[in-house]
Enzyme design. Structure first.
Site, PDB file in Angstrom:
ATOM      1  N   ASP A 128       0.974  -1.288   0.144  1.00 57.15           N
ATOM      2  CA  ASP A 128       0.054   0.082  -0.076  1.00 57.15           C
ATOM      3  C   ASP A 128       0.919   1.308   0.162  1.00 57.15           C
ATOM      4  OD1 ASP A 128      -2.007   1.737   0.129  1.00 57.15           O
ATOM      5  OD2 ASP A 128      -2.931   1.001   1.924  1.00 57.15           O
ATOM      6  N   ASP A 177      -2.623   2.253  -6.270  1.00 58.20           N
ATOM      7  CA  ASP A 177      -1.673   2.205  -5.285  1.00 58.20           C
ATOM      8  C   ASP A 177      -1.636   1.183  -4.371  1.00 58.20           C
ATOM      9  OD1 ASP A 177      -3.903   3.009  -3.985  1.00 58.20           O
ATOM     10  OD2 ASP A 177      -2.968   4.065  -2.579  1.00 58.20           O
ATOM     11  N   GLU A 178      -2.184   0.051  -4.713  1.00 57.86           N
ATOM     12  CA  GLU A 178      -2.297  -1.244  -3.809  1.00 57.86           C
ATOM     13  C   GLU A 178      -2.589  -2.618  -4.613  1.00 57.86           C
ATOM     14  OE1 GLU A 178      -5.249  -1.655   0.097  1.00 57.86           O
ATOM     15  OE2 GLU A 178      -5.692  -0.165  -1.478  1.00 57.86           O
TER      16      GLU A 178
END
Length: 487
Positions: free
Chosen positions: A11, A105-106
């Site tokens: 993350d 983003d993860e």
């Protein structure tokens, strides 16, 4: 549950805001808020400096401005975020063929599928190297969680924030989860949490102690049984490389409520066209058209129509959306509109409505052409040009001063700070909004773009500690050590 913590969850830390701080030296170490900047905008991401003042994601921007008036409020630059995301995802795919992106983003990564030894020391080393590689390639930081299940890996990454790594050794799951709020578990929202609270259940340990039968009585069979398993730390969901989207949609919130029915209809048509563009870009078609209308009083209505077969024909989707709009009363004012398509498929089926529409449009065009041919050409009135709008945070280039970004605009003026990711904080200059020497620019690379690029390797987010890695209970010697939303 796996016997080794071979599921990795990455993350990125305050991703949008961190990317803006990395790109704009004058904002490093200062509160930054990225999202809608209008009176009805919503915060997408807040930097850790802004979070100190209580600013959070999904908060109305107006509320954020009251809490942190001195923050830099910037419009999102998704071109930059996608570029950085592609770099990060490339690093993850180098570790394993099984990478499950959840948003830009993860992501989850199955390290065992990539040949990493199922040993705590080995997976820890991979996680630490990944953090170093991300920082070197992007100038940003990410938090890593490692565990034997997806749920636990995600919890570990939250524990590691910002810029850390946490490993949950097998056998310590119950001890770790016990004191945490039940809201930590996936699928527990405000309504479920309130139901559990009324039953005297507040923590994960209390959820496990309540037993499966009691949870099924409170929440129903599927939800209750699933929640009980998660409270015990049990999660057998695999890492899935390709997640099939269930729907594709677009929506817009308006600064001023729309009361003109014609304007509302035009916006629905525009949104339908954008939805079709996304549908075709994904190589999909859909069978069910959905519209979403949020009224002036925040009441939200949805209407849907299922076609006889999947389609990506813009005429079909536009007509269906307009038909659905006729079922909604918009006289009080519309705050938000959305158009979506669900029931996705990889093929299209010719639809009768599309054929009729195409034939009707062809006839109308032919008649219009005949009428134009028999009429005197009329002079068209020149359209009044609208002044250029410069949103805070966007990239610009000036013929004399080079690359910079917009700090703000108003009253016919635009203020620009001229700096690059690898430069020192730059100077500010003001121009007329119509200055011909000023034009939109493209995002610059965050690292490696100039002679001082080595300076840009400093992370935009400061770590909790330079050398310490948080230890978890039950593994004092060695086991310490943390998703992108595809709908």
């Amino acid at each position: 549950m796996r016997p080794a913590p071979t599921i990795l969850h990455l993350d990125m830390d305050a991703f949008y805001a961190s990317a803006e701080q990395a790109a704009k030296p004058s904002l490093r170490g200062k509160p930054v808020v990225v999202g809608g900047i209008g009176p009805r905008g919503v915060v997408a991401t807040a930097s850790y400096e802004a979070r100190v003042f209580g600013v959070r994601s999904a908060m109305p921007t107006a509320q954020a401005r009251r809490l942190c008036p001195n923050a830099a409020y910037l419009s999102p630059r998704f071109t930059l975020y996608r570029q950085v995301s592609e770099t990060v995802m490339g690093l993850l795919h180098a570790l394993s063929p099984l990478v499950e992106p959840l948003s830009l983003d993860e992501a989850f990564v199955d390290l065992e599928a990539g040949g990493v030894a199922p040993e705590t020391a080995a997976v820890r080393a991979v996680g630490e190297q990944l953090r170093r590689d991300i920082r070197a390639a992007t100038g940003l930081t990410g938090s890593v969680g490692l565990a034997g299940a997806k749920m636990l890996a995600k919890i570990a990454s939250e524990q590691a924030k910002p810029d850390g790594l946490v490993v949950i050794p097998p056998g310590t799951e119950r001890e770790l989860l016990g004191p945490m709020s039940v809201r930590t578990l996936p699928g527990v929202g405000p309504a479920t949490a309130e139901t559990l609270r009324r039953a005297g259940i507040h923590t994960i340990a209390e959820t496990a102690e309540a037993g499966e039968a009691e949870l099924v009585r409170l929440l129903g069979k599927a939800h209750g049984a699933g929640l009980y398993a998660m409270a015990l730390g049990q999660d057998d969901r695999p890492v899935v490389a390709e997640r099939d989207a269930k729907s594709i949609s677009v929506e817009d919130t308006f600064e001023v409520d729309l009361t003109d029915r014609t304007r509302v209809r035009m916006e629905v048509l525009r949104l339908a066209d954008r939805c079709v563009q996304r549908l075709r870009a994904a190589g999909r078609s859909g069978r069910t058209v959905v519209i979403k209308v949020r009224n002036y009083d925040f009441s939200t209505l949805t209407r849907s129509e299922t076609l006889r077969g999947p389609t990506d024909d813009p005429a079909v989707i536009r007509e269906a959306a307009v038909r659905l709009l006729e079922l909604v009363d918009t006289t009080g004012g519309v705050r938000l509109l959305g158009v979506g398509v669900s029931g996705l498929a990889d093929f299209t089926q010719e639809d009768l409505f599309a054929q009729l529409t195409t034939e009707r449009e062809a006839e109308e065009l032919a008649r219009a052409a005949e009428e134009r041919a028999g009429a005197e050409p009329a002079e068209e009135a020149p359209e009044e040009e609208r002044p250029r709008r410069w949103h805070p945070g966007v990239d610009v280039v000036h013929d004399e001063y080079g690359a910079g970004w917009v700090q703000g605009s108003g009253l016919g003026r635009v203020t620009v700070r001229f700096e690059t990711p690898w430069s020192a904080p730059g100077r500010v200059r003001t121009f007329a909004v119509e200055d011909p020497a000023l034009r939109p620019g493209e995002p610059l690379p965050l690292v490696g773009g100039g002679p001082a690029a080595d300076q840009s390797s400093d992370p935009a987010i400061l770590p909790k500690s330079v050398s310490e890695v948080p230890e978890l209970p039950g593994d004092a010697a060695s086991e310490s050590g943390e998703e992108i939303s595809r709908r």
